[in-house]
Design an enzyme around this catalytic site. Structure first.
Site, PDB file in Angstrom:
ATOM      1  N   THR A 119       5.060 -12.483   7.102  1.00  0.00           N
ATOM      2  CA  THR A 119       6.116 -10.740   7.326  1.00  0.00           C
ATOM      3  C   THR A 119       7.284 -11.979   7.633  1.00  0.00           C
ATOM      4  OG1 THR A 119       6.677  -9.111   6.861  1.00  0.00           O
ATOM      5  CG2 THR A 119       4.991  -9.711   8.583  1.00  0.00           C
ATOM      6  N   ASP A 120       8.528 -11.009   7.088  1.00  0.00           N
ATOM      7  CA  ASP A 120       9.281 -11.966   7.793  1.00  0.00           C
ATOM      8  C   ASP A 120       9.905 -10.488   9.101  1.00  0.00           C
ATOM      9  OD1 ASP A 120       9.945  -9.221   6.245  1.00  0.00           O
ATOM     10  OD2 ASP A 120      12.120 -10.120   5.798  1.00  0.00           O
ATOM     11  N   GLU A 121       8.782  -8.958   8.892  1.00  0.00           N
ATOM     12  CA  GLU A 121       8.826  -8.527   9.993  1.00  0.00           C
ATOM     13  C   GLU A 121       9.032  -8.832  11.326  1.00  0.00           C
ATOM     14  OE1 GLU A 121       7.202  -4.062   8.937  1.00  0.00           O
ATOM     15  OE2 GLU A 121       7.434  -4.985   6.586  1.00  0.00           O
ATOM     16  N   LYS A 164       1.288  -8.873  13.077  1.00  0.00           N
ATOM     17  CA  LYS A 164       1.117 -10.136  12.273  1.00  0.00           C
ATOM     18  C   LYS A 164       1.803 -11.073  12.886  1.00  0.00           C
ATOM     19  CE  LYS A 164       0.331 -10.713   8.746  1.00  0.00           C
ATOM     20  NZ  LYS A 164      -0.319 -11.916   8.085  1.00  0.00           N
TER      21      LYS A 164
END
Length: 367
Positions: free
Chosen positions: A133-135, A180
């Site tokens: 994820t970009d998070e 993540k």
């Protein structure tokens, strides 16, 4: 080719499997634990295909993962199995640590043993594709740093605003994004230390059919239809880049079949929107498709923001465009209309997936 997809009964995983079965001649093995967000109904249209197999397995169960690898002999693994909701990670981080970190470690070790046992040609062609994820990159822009036209007045053009690239340092904010980020680091370490041929992708916010109703877009659609409040965190001025899930599925297949081992590819929709813009758009589409006397916008309710809420994410997807010739086919306007219509047409599915597990209550209040 035979692909093992972990988390294939989830939102993105099921879109990947539908894409592969419907658009290629490849075989798929779907490995999924079937937690609250996993639903085999999302795969009904392909479940009868002779090229599709399902294994109900937890990625933390090493013996079962070993069995699946030995039995099915995949040519590549697409690893999507993960706990993925920020609000849930605030309420209960342990499951995120277990699945996203320990599960990824367990899968990597099983994969390494399997990969090392392959004959040379299969070993050379094997790929382990980790979907993230970009998070993991954290908060891209503090609200005080946004140009004034961006704050409360719609997003407009990107201009000179910063974007996440594949070289952006990791600064995760939530238990979810930290877990993540950890799994990303593990995957890259297994490439550097053991030579495992890995690929990593980091995507922006997905939306589309079969999305579990804890996430913003389906939550707003269903609450609006039932006359319930539409809870918007803070002012709703948080900015996300929205990616239609079927565009993402195409991108992931591109990466696993054409990407270079050891590389990372950011996948974005080129659709930056403030959360309040997204909610307004949903309300306006619903007013057209399912008109009611009062405006759906009247149901919008501002609620206390969640702890540590990042202000802006935005992906630079130029690498995957230049190297693999992928661009999204859907604009936000076309994708969100398709999404709203799908939920209107599939309200029975929405009810079934919520029964006994989630009734759209507030999560992640941090209190």
């Amino acid at each position: 080719m035979k692909l093992l997809v972990t988390g294939g009964a989830g939102f993105i995983g099921s879109a990947v499997i539908r894409h592969i079965i419907n658009n290629t001649s490849d075989e798929v093995v779907n490995l999924d634990k079937l937690t609250y967000a996993g639903n085999l109904e999302s795969l009904a249209e392909v479940s009868d295909s002779p090229r599709y197999n399902f294994e109900q397995v937890d990625i933390c169960n090493r013996a079962e993962v070993d069995r699946v690898l030995a039995q099915h002999q995949p040519d590549a693994i697409m690893h999507l199995a993960a706990e993925s909701h920020v609000d849930r990670s605030i309420d209960g981080p342990a499951e995120f640590i277990e699945t996203n970190i320990v599960g990824t470690y367990t899968l990597l070790e099983a994969t390494r043993q399997y990969w090392q046992s392959l004959e040379e040609t299969k070993k050379a062609n094997f790929r382990f594709h980790h979907i993230s994820t970009d998070e993991v990159y954290g908060d891209l822009t503090h609200p005080n740093e946004l140009p004034s036209p961006l704050v409360g007045e719609g997003l407009g053009e990107r201009g000179s605003l910063p974007l996440f690239t594949e070289q952006t340092p990791y600064t995760p904010s939530s238990p979810y994004s930290a877990s993540k980020a950890s799994s990303d680091h593990l995957v890259r370490a297994w490439h550097r230390t053991y030579g495992l041929p890995v690929l990593v992708t980091n995507c922006s916010n997905n939306y589309g059919p079969y999305h579990f109703p804890e996430k913003l877009i389906p939550l707003m659609i269903l609450n609006a239809l039932e006359g319930k409040p539409l809870p918007v965190y803070g002012k709703g001025d948080q900015i996300r880049d929205w990616l239609y899930v079927e565009d993402h599925a195409r991108a992931l297949y591109k990466v696993v079949t054409e990407g270079s081992p050891g590389e990372t590819y950011n996948i974005g929709g080129h659709n930056e929107k403030q959360n309040i813009e997204v909610v307004h758009t949903i309300c306006d589409i619903l007013q057209q498709l399912r008109p009611q006397e009062r405006s759906y916008r009247d149901q919008i309710t501002n609620v206390k923001d969640r702890p540590g809420h990042d202000m802006r994410y935005a992906i630079d997807a130029s690498k995957i465009q230049n190297e693999l010739d992928w661009v999204p086919e859907e604009t936000f306007e076309t994708g969100i209309r398709k999404t709203v219509q799908w939920y209107l047409d599939n309200l029975d599915w929405c009810q079934r997936v919520q029964d006994g597990s989630y009734q759209r209550e507030r999560l992640g209040a941090g209190e």
